[in-house]
Scaffold this active site. Sequence first.
Site, short mmCIF file in Angstrom:
data_model
loop_
_atom_site.label_atom_id
_atom_site.label_comp_id
_atom_site.label_asym_id
_atom_site.label_seq_id
_atom_site.Cartn_x
_atom_site.Cartn_y
_atom_site.Cartn_z
N GLY A 144 60.12 -17.37 -50.43
CA GLY A 144 60.89 -16.65 -49.16
C GLY A 144 60.98 -17.97 -48.45
N GLY A 199 62.22 -18.65 -43.63
CA GLY A 199 62.66 -17.96 -42.35
C GLY A 199 61.43 -17.45 -41.94
N ARG A 227 64.91 -29.22 -48.32
CA ARG A 227 66.02 -29.28 -47.66
C ARG A 227 66.07 -29.73 -46.39
NH1 ARG A 227 64.63 -25.33 -44.22
NH2 ARG A 227 63.22 -23.78 -44.88
#
Length: 410
Positions: free
Chosen positions: A157, A159, A282
């Site tokens: 997951g 955020g 990222r």
Amino acid sequence: MARRRALILVEGHPRCTGLLYVQAAQRLGLHPIVLSADPARYNYIAAEGIETIRVDTHNLDALIRECSRLRATYDIAGITSDIESVYATVGKLCRYFGLPGPNPASIERCCDKFTQRQFLAEAGVPVPAYHLATNARDVESAAAEIGLPVILKPAVGAGSRGVRLCRNVEEVAEHTTYLLGGKHIWRSSPKILVEEFAQGPYYNADIMGDEVIGIYAGEFGPRPHFVFRELTLPAPLTDDELERIVDVSLSCLQALGLGWGPTNVELRWTKSGPVVIEVNPRLPGTPCPQMIQLAYGVDIITEHIKLAIGDEWDLRETLSQTAAARILVPDRDGTINSIAGESLAAAVAGVAEVKFYVEPKTAFIRKGDSRDWIGHVIVASPSPARTKAILQRAVDLISWSITPLPTLGE
């Protein structure tokens, strides 16, 4: 006649960085094409008139078919994304079409936080104590073995969704029920990472290739959640602290087989020095790319695209400033009636950007993660103290009013 060079963007961050990738591609003379499972998520697509194709972006065969079809019309210069969940698939797409891209195996290894931890620990990278659990009994015994407080988080997951600090046995049980009881949306089979709460200042290292570009200091809102409130770049570190954070961050690349393109390493400075909390394969999202450009003059999104299309990239710094950002987060649930002071704050000298992601009359329920952000303010100046003062002055000019949501029975 030469065919147009296209940059394929697989999904994109709906809040800000997706649009920044589109704009950077256009500045490089590329024609951006967004592939998305749900193009309606991105309000900038219609506003900017971006070519978009609806496709299941987790289905590699479907993406290959679309890109093959596009090659009949365009010269595909590169394929990339700023979304972690599709980045391994992007790597596989790049390999299929012979384009520069990340190593899919390294991305997949990194996106499973338990697997990531195993690789880091085996390489001797300092990480918090951790266990994997798939049921309530495993969570309970792992928390007892590690010792409270612990952090519970989904193994897959982003955020900060589903991430919570649990300070006692009751909170462990409550959050386990939340994660396993159907309220949390799992992208894969439910796996919970139970980890030691590494205590100390938070830092975040941005890397491109094998070069650390910048290290931010970060502050969060109230516990038990981990919702960003403020970021400062560069972080106020001694030379020794800086060197140790850089060394640990680069050792993560080696441990995980990363080193192509962007990586983001989250750390805490504990009593024993830097401890790695998470490695994200990222670029970080807003406001970090804007802060790097303001602090160092490096347009990191443009440089990432250059890498993806096989061009020369350049991380040389042309500025030396301090940038800071405040994330705007409501302190209660309700309907956001009005937002005031946006243009006043934007007019303050040194303010680079004031942005809201919500419109007035929006019903808002806090989730305890990055979805709680309703906007940001980004500032920069040559001096850390001045930057802090500018940020506070701008934030003080902004206000919003919230009406509580009606309760059942009203």
